[in-house]
Design a protein around this motif. Structure first.
Motif, mmCIF file in Angstrom:
data_model
loop_
_atom_site.group_PDB
_atom_site.id
_atom_site.type_symbol
_atom_site.label_atom_id
_atom_site.label_comp_id
_atom_site.label_asym_id
_atom_site.label_seq_id
_atom_site.Cartn_x
_atom_site.Cartn_y
_atom_site.Cartn_z
ATOM 1 N N MET A 43 0.744 -1.210 0.055
ATOM 2 C CA MET A 43 -0.047 0.039 -0.200
ATOM 3 C C MET A 43 0.941 1.510 -0.035
ATOM 4 O O MET A 43 2.001 1.313 0.768
ATOM 5 C CB MET A 43 -0.846 -0.169 1.233
ATOM 6 C CG MET A 43 -2.108 1.159 1.464
ATOM 7 S SD MET A 43 -2.500 0.960 3.059
ATOM 8 C CE MET A 43 -2.224 2.683 3.434
ATOM 9 N N ILE A 44 0.593 2.280 -0.726
ATOM 10 C CA ILE A 44 1.284 3.470 -0.726
ATOM 11 C C ILE A 44 0.815 4.512 0.247
ATOM 12 O O ILE A 44 -0.474 4.710 0.437
ATOM 13 C CB ILE A 44 1.203 4.062 -2.168
ATOM 14 C CG1 ILE A 44 1.877 3.286 -3.406
ATOM 15 C CG2 ILE A 44 1.844 5.564 -2.113
ATOM 16 C CD1 ILE A 44 1.761 3.843 -4.598
ATOM 17 N N HIS A 80 4.771 17.455 -2.339
ATOM 18 C CA HIS A 80 5.291 16.949 -3.547
ATOM 19 C C HIS A 80 5.613 15.718 -3.546
ATOM 20 O O HIS A 80 5.968 14.886 -2.771
ATOM 21 C CB HIS A 80 6.853 17.532 -3.820
ATOM 22 C CG HIS A 80 7.785 16.926 -4.650
ATOM 23 N ND1 HIS A 80 7.460 17.059 -6.066
ATOM 24 C CD2 HIS A 80 8.788 16.003 -4.774
ATOM 25 C CE1 HIS A 80 8.031 16.649 -7.033
ATOM 26 N NE2 HIS A 80 9.077 16.094 -6.297
ATOM 27 N N VAL A 81 4.795 15.018 -4.662
ATOM 28 C CA VAL A 81 4.597 13.670 -4.922
ATOM 29 C C VAL A 81 5.695 13.154 -5.717
ATOM 30 O O VAL A 81 5.826 13.670 -7.031
ATOM 31 C CB VAL A 81 3.238 13.333 -5.569
ATOM 32 C CG1 VAL A 81 3.127 11.607 -5.636
ATOM 33 C CG2 VAL A 81 2.281 13.590 -4.259
ATOM 34 N N ARG A 82 6.528 12.180 -5.481
ATOM 35 C CA ARG A 82 7.646 12.030 -6.561
ATOM 36 C C ARG A 82 7.290 10.414 -6.567
ATOM 37 O O ARG A 82 7.503 9.659 -5.572
ATOM 38 C CB ARG A 82 9.022 12.252 -6.033
ATOM 39 C CG ARG A 82 9.476 11.555 -4.741
ATOM 40 C CD ARG A 82 10.908 12.084 -4.439
ATOM 41 N NE ARG A 82 11.782 11.905 -5.302
ATOM 42 C CZ ARG A 82 12.495 13.150 -6.042
ATOM 43 N NH1 ARG A 82 12.027 14.247 -5.609
ATOM 44 N NH2 ARG A 82 13.212 12.625 -6.877
ATOM 45 N N PRO A 97 4.098 1.801 -9.134
ATOM 46 C CA PRO A 97 3.997 1.905 -7.706
ATOM 47 C C PRO A 97 4.874 1.124 -6.973
ATOM 48 O O PRO A 97 5.285 1.248 -5.813
ATOM 49 C CB PRO A 97 2.556 1.903 -7.540
ATOM 50 C CG PRO A 97 2.022 0.764 -8.351
ATOM 51 C CD PRO A 97 2.832 1.196 -9.787
ATOM 52 N N ALA A 98 5.318 -0.136 -7.472
ATOM 53 C CA ALA A 98 6.156 -0.978 -7.089
ATOM 54 C C ALA A 98 7.280 -0.626 -6.219
ATOM 55 O O ALA A 98 7.561 -0.981 -5.040
ATOM 56 C CB ALA A 98 6.516 -2.180 -8.184
ATOM 57 N N PRO A 99 8.217 0.097 -6.634
ATOM 58 C CA PRO A 99 9.325 0.885 -6.005
ATOM 59 C C PRO A 99 8.876 1.401 -4.610
ATOM 60 O O PRO A 99 9.592 1.251 -3.538
ATOM 61 C CB PRO A 99 10.043 1.808 -7.082
ATOM 62 C CG PRO A 99 9.692 1.495 -8.280
ATOM 63 C CD PRO A 99 8.178 0.925 -8.045
#
Ligand SMILES: C[S@@+](CC[C@H](N)C(=O)[O-])C[C@H]1O[C@@H](n2cnc3c(N)ncnc32)[C@H](O)[C@@H]1O
Length: 230
Positions: free
Chosen positions: A1-2, A10-12, A21-23
């Motif tokens: 889950m993120i 700031h969304v990086r 999203p895996a990393p």
């Protein structure tokens, strides 16, 4: 889950330019599971992500520093790791590692002939003087890493201290900029990430962000913190 980011943050993507999203999922898992707390080098605890350590090794091999300055020794595993890499490269070098709490530093780091273990605050005038002295004794490239008190105010003070002591081309890593929702511990408050942002806003051009290095292994505990002095 993120972990969701607060509005305006700031969304990086952890791989710059990637929406995969895996990393970030792996980063959140790796940090939350505490893998970094049970990692060791030559038997000495090293509070790092192992892929960041591999990146350090590549940076050190390219830079071939004569001086390494570390703020935040803890057990001494990271200082010992830098020494192992530089010994492997056959360099004539010195490492200065600074911590306010000397009690838990492993004897292997204390005994290493090229590691100076010093009890001091990273932001003290004694520390600045010590670095200046070592710079003249070990002239050449320098690698520095900020990994002590991760509050934004403290890291900002470290940046004020270290930047004038770095020459063009020297390398600086500002560790644990993943705190405060980048992407871990969203309630941490201003930390290393915010310190770098504010420093660069006030001193544009002081550093170049090494984005390729940052992106190489998909995630890093130091997002925005791989910096080359300009
Ligand atoms: C995250 S740990 C360092 C981890 C170590 N570099 C490693 O990778 O294994 C942070 C360390 O910073 C030290 N510290 C906290 N405030 C400090 C300060 N003002 N100056 C120097 N060190 C400080 C703490 O005592 C602690 O040992």
């Amino acid at each position: 889950m993120i972990v969701p980011k607060p509005p305006g943050t700031h969304v990086r993507a952890e791989v710059i330019g990637s929406s995969d999203p895996a990393p970030t999922d792996y980063h959140v898992w790796y940090y939350g599971a505490g893998v970094w707390k049970s990692t060791s080098w030559l038997g000495v605890r090293t509070l790092k992500s192992v892929s960041d350590m591999w990146n350090y090794q590549e940076v050190l091999t390219e830079l071939r520093p004569r001086l390494v300055v570390e703020f935040g020794t803890a057990y001494g595993g990271s200082a010992l790791y830098f020494a192992s890499v530089l010994d492997g490269l056959g360099l004539d070098y010195r490492i200065l590692t600074v911590d306010t709490l000397p009690g838990r530093i492993d004897q292997q780091a204390i005994d290493h002939s090229r590691i100076d273990v010093v009890t001091a605050s990273s932001t003290s005038s004694e520390t600045a003087a010590h670095i200046s002295q070592l710079r003249s004794l070990f002239a050449g490239p320098m690698f520095a890493i900020l990994d002590s008190d991760h509050s934004g105010a403290h890291v900002r003070a470290e940046l004020e201290l270290i930047t004038p002591l770095l020459a063009s081309g020297d390398y600086l890593v500002v560790e644990d900029s993943n705190l405060n929702g980048h992407p871990v511990m969203p309630d941490y408050g201003p930390g290393p990430y915010e310190a770098v942002e504010s420093y660069l806003a006030d001193h544009p051009g002081a550093y170049r962000r090494d984005e390729a290095r940052e992106a190489k292994f998909g995630f890093t505990f130091a997002p925005g913190g791989w910096l080359v002095r300009q």
